[in-house]
Motif scaffolding. Sequence first.
Motif, PDB file in Angstrom:
ATOM      1  N   ASN A   1     -14.724 -53.349  27.195  1.00 48.69           N
ATOM      2  CA  ASN A   1     -15.697 -54.196  27.879  1.00 48.69           C
ATOM      3  C   ASN A   1     -15.504 -55.677  27.579  1.00 48.69           C
ATOM      4  O   ASN A   1     -16.213 -56.508  28.144  1.00 48.69           O
ATOM      5  CB  ASN A   1     -17.118 -53.788  27.487  1.00 48.69           C
ATOM      6  N   GLY A   2     -14.581 -56.007  26.671  1.00 50.08           N
ATOM      7  CA  GLY A   2     -14.305 -57.403  26.375  1.00 50.08           C
ATOM      8  C   GLY A   2     -14.866 -57.910  25.067  1.00 50.08           C
ATOM      9  O   GLY A   2     -14.771 -59.107  24.758  1.00 50.08           O
ATOM     10  N   ALA A   3     -15.447 -57.023  24.258  1.00 48.45           N
ATOM     11  CA  ALA A   3     -15.979 -57.437  22.957  1.00 48.45           C
ATOM     12  C   ALA A   3     -14.840 -57.527  21.942  1.00 48.45           C
ATOM     13  O   ALA A   3     -13.730 -57.052  22.176  1.00 48.45           O
ATOM     14  CB  ALA A   3     -17.036 -56.456  22.484  1.00 48.45           C
ATOM     15  N   SER A   4     -15.129 -58.128  20.794  1.00 49.19           N
ATOM     16  CA  SER A   4     -14.190 -58.151  19.682  1.00 49.19           C
ATOM     17  C   SER A   4     -14.878 -57.578  18.446  1.00 49.19           C
ATOM     18  O   SER A   4     -16.108 -57.571  18.352  1.00 49.19           O
ATOM     19  CB  SER A   4     -13.687 -59.570  19.399  1.00 49.19           C
ATOM     20  N   VAL A   5     -14.079 -57.069  17.504  1.00 48.09           N
ATOM     21  CA  VAL A   5     -14.623 -56.493  16.277  1.00 48.09           C
ATOM     22  C   VAL A   5     -14.952 -57.644  15.337  1.00 48.09           C
ATOM     23  O   VAL A   5     -14.058 -58.363  14.878  1.00 48.09           O
ATOM     24  CB  VAL A   5     -13.623 -55.521  15.631  1.00 48.09           C
ATOM     25  N   GLU A   6     -16.226 -57.840  15.051  1.00 53.72           N
ATOM     26  CA  GLU A   6     -16.670 -59.023  14.322  1.00 53.72           C
ATOM     27  C   GLU A   6     -16.833 -58.797  12.827  1.00 53.72           C
ATOM     28  O   GLU A   6     -16.338 -59.565  12.016  1.00 53.72           O
ATOM     29  CB  GLU A   6     -18.011 -59.501  14.899  1.00 53.72           C
ATOM     30  N   ARG A   7     -17.530 -57.718  12.428  1.00 53.49           N
ATOM     31  CA  ARG A   7     -17.860 -57.576  11.006  1.00 53.49           C
ATOM     32  C   ARG A   7     -18.125 -56.113  10.659  1.00 53.49           C
ATOM     33  O   ARG A   7     -18.711 -55.376  11.442  1.00 53.49           O
ATOM     34  CB  ARG A   7     -19.115 -58.398  10.697  1.00 53.49           C
ATOM     35  N   LEU A   8     -17.652 -55.714   9.478  1.00 59.51           N
ATOM     36  CA  LEU A   8     -18.004 -54.408   8.928  1.00 59.51           C
ATOM     37  C   LEU A   8     -19.175 -54.584   7.974  1.00 59.51           C
ATOM     38  O   LEU A   8     -19.252 -55.580   7.244  1.00 59.51           O
ATOM     39  CB  LEU A   8     -16.820 -53.786   8.185  1.00 59.51           C
ATOM     40  N   ASN A   9     -20.088 -53.618   7.976  1.00 55.15           N
ATOM     41  CA  ASN A   9     -21.293 -53.711   7.152  1.00 55.15           C
ATOM     42  C   ASN A   9     -21.355 -52.523   6.197  1.00 55.15           C
ATOM     43  O   ASN A   9     -21.570 -51.387   6.609  1.00 55.15           O
ATOM     44  CB  ASN A   9     -22.529 -53.712   8.055  1.00 55.15           C
ATOM     45  N   TRP A  10     -21.148 -52.835   4.918  1.00 53.69           N
ATOM     46  CA  TRP A  10     -21.171 -51.802   3.890  1.00 53.69           C
ATOM     47  C   TRP A  10     -22.601 -51.294   3.697  1.00 53.69           C
ATOM     48  O   TRP A  10     -23.525 -52.074   3.584  1.00 53.69           O
ATOM     49  CB  TRP A  10     -20.621 -52.352   2.585  1.00 53.69           C
ATOM     50  N   MET A  11     -22.758 -49.986   3.686  1.00 54.15           N
ATOM     51  CA  MET A  11     -24.066 -49.320   3.571  1.00 54.15           C
ATOM     52  C   MET A  11     -25.009 -49.801   4.675  1.00 54.15           C
ATOM     53  O   MET A  11     -26.209 -49.993   4.455  1.00 54.15           O
ATOM     54  CB  MET A  11     -24.674 -49.552   2.185  1.00 54.15           C
TER      55      MET A  11
ATOM     56  N   SER B   1     -25.569 -43.927  -6.766  1.00 52.73           N
ATOM     57  CA  SER B   1     -25.049 -44.599  -7.959  1.00 52.73           C
ATOM     58  C   SER B   1     -24.584 -46.002  -7.593  1.00 52.73           C
ATOM     59  O   SER B   1     -23.641 -46.165  -6.813  1.00 52.73           O
ATOM     60  CB  SER B   1     -23.878 -43.797  -8.547  1.00 52.73           C
ATOM     61  N   ALA B   2     -25.222 -47.016  -8.161  1.00 57.54           N
ATOM     62  CA  ALA B   2     -24.855 -48.400  -7.865  1.00 57.54           C
ATOM     63  C   ALA B   2     -23.389 -48.666  -8.239  1.00 57.54           C
ATOM     64  O   ALA B   2     -22.684 -49.400  -7.545  1.00 57.54           O
ATOM     65  CB  ALA B   2     -25.784 -49.356  -8.605  1.00 57.54           C
ATOM     66  N   LYS B   3     -22.949 -48.049  -9.337  1.00 59.33           N
ATOM     67  CA  LYS B   3     -21.572 -48.259  -9.783  1.00 59.33           C
ATOM     68  C   LYS B   3     -20.567 -47.693  -8.791  1.00 59.33           C
ATOM     69  O   LYS B   3     -19.585 -48.359  -8.418  1.00 59.33           O
ATOM     70  CB  LYS B   3     -21.383 -47.607 -11.151  1.00 59.33           C
ATOM     71  N   LEU B   4     -20.809 -46.452  -8.343  1.00 63.34           N
ATOM     72  CA  LEU B   4     -19.887 -45.839  -7.389  1.00 63.34           C
ATOM     73  C   LEU B   4     -19.934 -46.536  -6.033  1.00 63.34           C
ATOM     74  O   LEU B   4     -18.907 -46.691  -5.375  1.00 63.34           O
ATOM     75  CB  LEU B   4     -20.212 -44.351  -7.230  1.00 63.34           C
ATOM     76  N   VAL B   5     -21.135 -46.956  -5.631  1.00 60.95           N
ATOM     77  CA  VAL B   5     -21.259 -47.674  -4.363  1.00 60.95           C
ATOM     78  C   VAL B   5     -20.400 -48.929  -4.379  1.00 60.95           C
ATOM     79  O   VAL B   5     -19.721 -49.260  -3.401  1.00 60.95           O
ATOM     80  CB  VAL B   5     -22.737 -48.017  -4.076  1.00 60.95           C
ATOM     81  N   GLU B   6     -20.388 -49.616  -5.496  1.00 62.50           N
ATOM     82  CA  GLU B   6     -19.607 -50.855  -5.598  1.00 62.50           C
ATOM     83  C   GLU B   6     -18.106 -50.560  -5.652  1.00 62.50           C
ATOM     84  O   GLU B   6     -17.293 -51.250  -5.030  1.00 62.50           O
ATOM     85  CB  GLU B   6     -20.034 -51.631  -6.840  1.00 62.50           C
ATOM     86  N   VAL B   7     -17.725 -49.500  -6.378  1.00 57.83           N
ATOM     87  CA  VAL B   7     -16.308 -49.172  -6.519  1.00 57.83           C
ATOM     88  C   VAL B   7     -15.713 -48.670  -5.199  1.00 57.83           C
ATOM     89  O   VAL B   7     -14.563 -48.960  -4.874  1.00 57.83           O
ATOM     90  CB  VAL B   7     -16.121 -48.113  -7.632  1.00 57.83           C
TER      91      VAL B   7
ATOM     92  N   ASN C   1      -9.873 -48.277 -10.529  1.00 57.98           N
ATOM     93  CA  ASN C   1     -11.328 -48.458 -10.577  1.00 57.98           C
ATOM     94  C   ASN C   1     -12.067 -47.144 -10.330  1.00 57.98           C
ATOM     95  O   ASN C   1     -13.086 -46.870 -10.969  1.00 57.98           O
ATOM     96  CB  ASN C   1     -11.764 -49.496  -9.544  1.00 57.98           C
ATOM     97  N   LEU C   2     -11.555 -46.342  -9.393  1.00 54.08           N
ATOM     98  CA  LEU C   2     -12.183 -45.061  -9.099  1.00 54.08           C
ATOM     99  C   LEU C   2     -12.099 -44.114 -10.289  1.00 54.08           C
ATOM    100  O   LEU C   2     -13.089 -43.470 -10.669  1.00 54.08           O
ATOM    101  CB  LEU C   2     -11.504 -44.422  -7.894  1.00 54.08           C
ATOM    102  N   VAL C   3     -10.914 -44.004 -10.863  1.00 53.64           N
ATOM    103  CA  VAL C   3     -10.715 -43.106 -12.006  1.00 53.64           C
ATOM    104  C   VAL C   3     -11.602 -43.528 -13.169  1.00 53.64           C
ATOM    105  O   VAL C   3     -12.260 -42.705 -13.814  1.00 53.64           O
ATOM    106  CB  VAL C   3      -9.229 -43.091 -12.413  1.00 53.64           C
ATOM    107  N   GLU C   4     -11.651 -44.828 -13.420  1.00 55.51           N
ATOM    108  CA  GLU C   4     -12.454 -45.342 -14.536  1.00 55.51           C
ATOM    109  C   GLU C   4     -13.949 -45.137 -14.288  1.00 55.51           C
ATOM    110  O   GLU C   4     -14.692 -44.729 -15.180  1.00 55.51           O
ATOM    111  CB  GLU C   4     -12.160 -46.831 -14.735  1.00 55.51           C
ATOM    112  N   ALA C   5     -14.397 -45.393 -13.063  1.00 56.68           N
ATOM    113  CA  ALA C   5     -15.825 -45.258 -12.753  1.00 56.68           C
ATOM    114  C   ALA C   5     -16.311 -43.829 -12.905  1.00 56.68           C
ATOM    115  O   ALA C   5     -17.483 -43.585 -13.232  1.00 56.68           O
ATOM    116  CB  ALA C   5     -16.095 -45.756 -11.338  1.00 56.68           C
TER     117      ALA C   5
END
Length: 497
Positions: free
Chosen positions: A435-445, A396-402, A364-368
Amino acid sequence: MPPTPKASQSLHGGSKSEASLFLSDNSKRALEKIRDLMRDAIQMKKNELPDLTLSKLREEYLKLDWESRQRALLVLATQFGVDRKRVHDLISHYESLSTDGGEESDAAEAARYRTEHDLRSALMPLSARLFEQMNGQAGGLKFLVDLRADLIATVKEKNLAALRALDSELKGMFATWLGPACLELQQITWANSAALLERIVVYEAVHPISNLYDLKRRLGVGRRCYGYFHPAIPGEPLVFIEVALTNEIVGSIQNVLFEEPPIAEEEATTAIFYSISSTQTGLAGIDLGHFLIKRVVRLLRQEIPNIQTFVTLSPIPGFLKWLLPKLKLQIRYAQVGAEDIIEMSDPPSTTFKENLLLPEEESNLVEACGKDKESISGMQILHDLLTSSDHEWAKSAKLVEVLRAPLMRLCARYLIVEKKRGRALDQVTNFHVRNGASVERLNWMGDTSIKGLETSAGIMVNYIYRLENIDTNNQAYLNKGIIAASPAIEQYLQSRL
């Protein structure tokens, strides 16, 4: 307080300038005066009033230039430490009190206790007595905090055992003096003094405050700011935390910072901790944020019972620092060939070869980018995009998605899998899971600022504090190095190479 240290200065006059090899007469006299004041303060008895001596010591120290301050700290570290001869004599005496296993008389046991007491006292460096004297005086604690900032800088420049020991001693005393019971939790609002608000602007380290309107918004409706204060340092928080009140977990820091609160405070169900800043360099290594978060959670639950979700929106400052060297190394492997690595004049420190991209991600990267897979690898393309000067890929919306799939997967690996001495490689992760937290979610951009793109490719993370799991998560991490993570995070790890 501290004057700016210069690279050419040293404790022993190690500057290229010949004049710096020797102390001037004025500097010698100033250093002698500091030494005498230190000795006077330490030798004072408890029933004496050392205010004048300690005030004079502070005054004289603050007059010193940077090199003279370093020399004064070295004097404190080397000339006001432990009396090793006395310690040796007490140990010898203690050993002489040993019995052959029979019962001791009461007098013999009393002698042993006295010697143990004397030994504990002898092992306390004279500098610690000076610190205790200073802490008891008005302005003394703040002076010691600033003095340790000088000490930290000096240790970094001149890594001497005596200076390290002095720093450890003072750090340990701060940990005692600045326990939760000694600190006051206060909400910081727009109604506070201009001096305090100015300090918030200066000390905000995570998301800089751009202007007064920005500050007012962060302290207004739907937003909270809390600080830990010490009575001996009035009007200046030691650490403060910023909170957004919402009805869902938010993944974009730009939304938190620049958009209006979506709901009334009393309707909020989620508290998002989006910034925590320490204000004192001299308190480095003193874990005040750990206590602050838990205090704020309890307070918010009391004030707004609807809030049941407590989550952070945190940066990932070390992600690209970890990823880019790995990409560069693997690109190097691909160019040279594994069989030629041994013959290189500067071979890599590891011979572990891996493709950091899944086949589909690489295609996908090479093609984009309109490249030929035979002429350039996906890892090379990824490295070039992430190191581009203006972060053109983010426009670039395309690169951001890839780029989303490989970077989110690699970021999950960095947060959960990559460790150093059994602890999370990422310092922010280490802080929250400890501190006792857990990793809940990654947020793209989640952070599209220049800083966010440069440090984490725009990715942010939510750590969640589920009150019923805090102790379990804490023990699992401290005892086994296990980082609690949500199913969504675990899903990223299942697609690892």
